[in-house]
Scaffold this active site. Sequence first.
Site, PDB file in Angstrom:
ATOM      1  N   ARG A  74      24.904 -42.068  59.186  1.00 30.57           N
ATOM      2  CA  ARG A  74      25.777 -42.244  60.400  1.00 30.57           C
ATOM      3  C   ARG A  74      27.293 -41.727  59.406  1.00 30.57           C
ATOM      4  NH1 ARG A  74      29.458 -47.046  61.560  1.00 30.57           N
ATOM      5  NH2 ARG A  74      30.930 -46.159  63.056  1.00 30.57           N
ATOM      6  N   HIS A 118      37.124 -42.070  63.102  1.00 29.01           N
ATOM      7  CA  HIS A 118      36.817 -43.038  62.442  1.00 29.01           C
ATOM      8  C   HIS A 118      38.149 -43.543  61.815  1.00 29.01           C
ATOM      9  CE1 HIS A 118      33.833 -46.014  60.182  1.00 29.01           C
ATOM     10  NE2 HIS A 118      35.003 -46.262  59.783  1.00 29.01           N
ATOM     11  N   GLU A 163      35.024 -48.892  65.833  1.00 26.41           N
ATOM     12  CA  GLU A 163      35.836 -50.123  65.684  1.00 26.41           C
ATOM     13  C   GLU A 163      37.162 -50.083  66.306  1.00 26.41           C
ATOM     14  OE1 GLU A 163      36.116 -51.468  61.835  1.00 26.41           O
ATOM     15  OE2 GLU A 163      33.913 -52.474  61.974  1.00 26.41           O
ATOM     16  N   ASN A 291      28.962 -53.069  64.546  1.00 27.09           N
ATOM     17  CA  ASN A 291      29.176 -53.332  63.098  1.00 27.09           C
ATOM     18  C   ASN A 291      29.221 -54.934  62.905  1.00 27.09           C
ATOM     19  OD1 ASN A 291      29.557 -50.685  62.827  1.00 27.09           O
ATOM     20  ND2 ASN A 291      31.779 -50.693  62.438  1.00 27.09           N
ATOM     21  N   TYR A 293      29.618 -57.898  60.123  1.00 31.77           N
ATOM     22  CA  TYR A 293      29.912 -58.350  58.932  1.00 31.77           C
ATOM     23  C   TYR A 293      29.913 -59.764  58.713  1.00 31.77           C
ATOM     24  CZ  TYR A 293      30.751 -53.635  57.478  1.00 31.77           C
ATOM     25  OH  TYR A 293      30.628 -52.264  57.169  1.00 31.77           O
ATOM     26  N   GLU A 350      26.740 -50.691  61.092  1.00 31.77           N
ATOM     27  CA  GLU A 350      27.318 -51.090  59.892  1.00 31.77           C
ATOM     28  C   GLU A 350      27.010 -52.617  59.522  1.00 31.77           C
ATOM     29  OE1 GLU A 350      31.283 -50.441  58.559  1.00 31.77           O
ATOM     30  OE2 GLU A 350      31.197 -48.653  59.964  1.00 31.77           O
TER      31      GLU A 350
HETATM   32  C1  NOJ Z   1      34.173 -51.257  58.828  1.00 34.02           C
HETATM   33  C2  NOJ Z   1      34.622 -49.979  58.737  1.00 34.02           C
HETATM   34  O1  NOJ Z   1      34.094 -49.132  59.772  1.00 34.02           O
HETATM   35  C3  NOJ Z   1      34.516 -49.211  57.565  1.00 34.02           C
HETATM   36  O2  NOJ Z   1      35.455 -48.118  57.364  1.00 34.02           O
HETATM   37  C4  NOJ Z   1      35.010 -50.216  56.489  1.00 34.02           C
HETATM   38  O3  NOJ Z   1      34.958 -49.468  55.231  1.00 34.02           O
HETATM   39  C5  NOJ Z   1      33.937 -51.340  56.372  1.00 34.02           C
HETATM   40  N1  NOJ Z   1      34.151 -52.067  57.768  1.00 34.02           N
HETATM   41  C6  NOJ Z   1      34.083 -52.346  55.127  1.00 34.02           C
HETATM   42  O4  NOJ Z   1      35.141 -53.078  55.498  1.00 34.02           O
END
Ligand code: NOJ
Length: 438
Positions: A74, A118, A163, A291, A293, A350
């Site tokens: 990606r 992005h 995002e 994404n 996290y 992600e």
């Molecule tokens: C999401 C973002 O899409 C990416 O650009 C970023 O580096 C990562 N998170 C880690 O923060």
Amino acid sequence: MSFPKNFIWGTASAAYQIEGAYNEDGKGLSIWDFYSHEKGKILHNETGDVACDHIHRYKEDVQLMKQLGLRAFRFSISWSRIYPNGPEEVCEAGLAYYEDMIDRLLAEGIEPFFDLWHCDLPYWVMERGAVLSPEFVEWFRVYARTVFTRLGRKVKYWCTINEPSINIMASYAYGANAPFHENFDEAILACHNGILAHYAAVQEFKKLNLPGQITSVIHMEPVYAWTIDPKDQEAADRKQAFYTGWWLDPMLKGHYPEILKDYPYIMDKLPENYQKDLEENFVPMDFIGINYYSPGYARYKDDGELYYETIHNTALPRDDYGFFFYPEGLFDMGIYLKQTYPGKDIFITENGFGKKKWGNLDEELEDDYRIDVIREHLRSMSRAIQAGVPYKGYFHWTIMDTNELYAGGYNYMFGLTQINYETLERRPRKSWYYYQKV
Ligand code: NOJ
């Protein structure tokens, strides 16, 4: 744990974060090129001028991906490489570069998964009013059409905006990122324009009758109520709706989340004819890219605005970047998405863990913590798949250390591969070998 045979194993990355060559081959400035040259905006004033020098080393990097065993990569296209100065003139060198990269990926059996935007908006777009300009949607349409016409037959997976909750909302409302505005009213308008721009790109994609699928990649936190008080549960639902549904509902259902319609603090800031805008332009996207996290927590707050406050669950382990480690979130999120948006495939586009560089390059190769992160998230995904969640792929963030967006510079290690920023040498970390085995 087990995964279906055709599950897609990938990594994710983005143009500004690794390409470098910020003013070569006709490329125009992006807003990140602009702000990173202004003192005080980015940690240690670090720029993306060279980054990982991927532009000059992408052939070598594709070989690295091949050795890693990737099924998909990606990546994002830099809008300012394609339209450096305005929507009038396309830069052939930019298109040729991405085309060659795609061909090389395909030759190694790696599916390209490409994003149009992005974070790195062209500088000319910013000068002309950025996302708030009434012309923004058309600029994005023109760019999308050009890219799809040239590359659309070769790429199966597309993303319009990465995002948007951060790229647009947080950048306009809270000054978190370029262009660093702090105006909530403006942010709501920018978000609405962002959705219309997404629709415009999907429309162009569909018009060309291309073989692939398209999405927008959404940053998602499964939101939990802070206590069992029903008011907190309501607050959590509202936060979920505002953070995620705000994008996924219009992109998949053609309207803003029902639960928000009684909240004038948000809805009154939309343009008068917002519903007509959505109804007339809506085209559903094909799949969901998420994404993941960190999880989110909310508690009721009688503030006359959003009626919730965000709580950080500091009992959870945390990386140096600020993400909370909670792999179970992937299970809960999958169930929520399957119930709320049935029938759509879901990709985790992600997921990763940021560690602060401590300066010893050899030691920094030993990233057992990242192995734990990958393994535990995959476990949770595998459990979700068994429970019927249509998870179709996992993209680890990221293939190599990057210039962290969100003003973080080169201070965090997110990579399966280490970059020595002095020599630009790439060295696989321990987690690279683990992911290769997976
Ligand atoms: C999401 C973002 O899409 C990416 O650009 C970023 O580096 C990562 N998170 C880690 O923060």
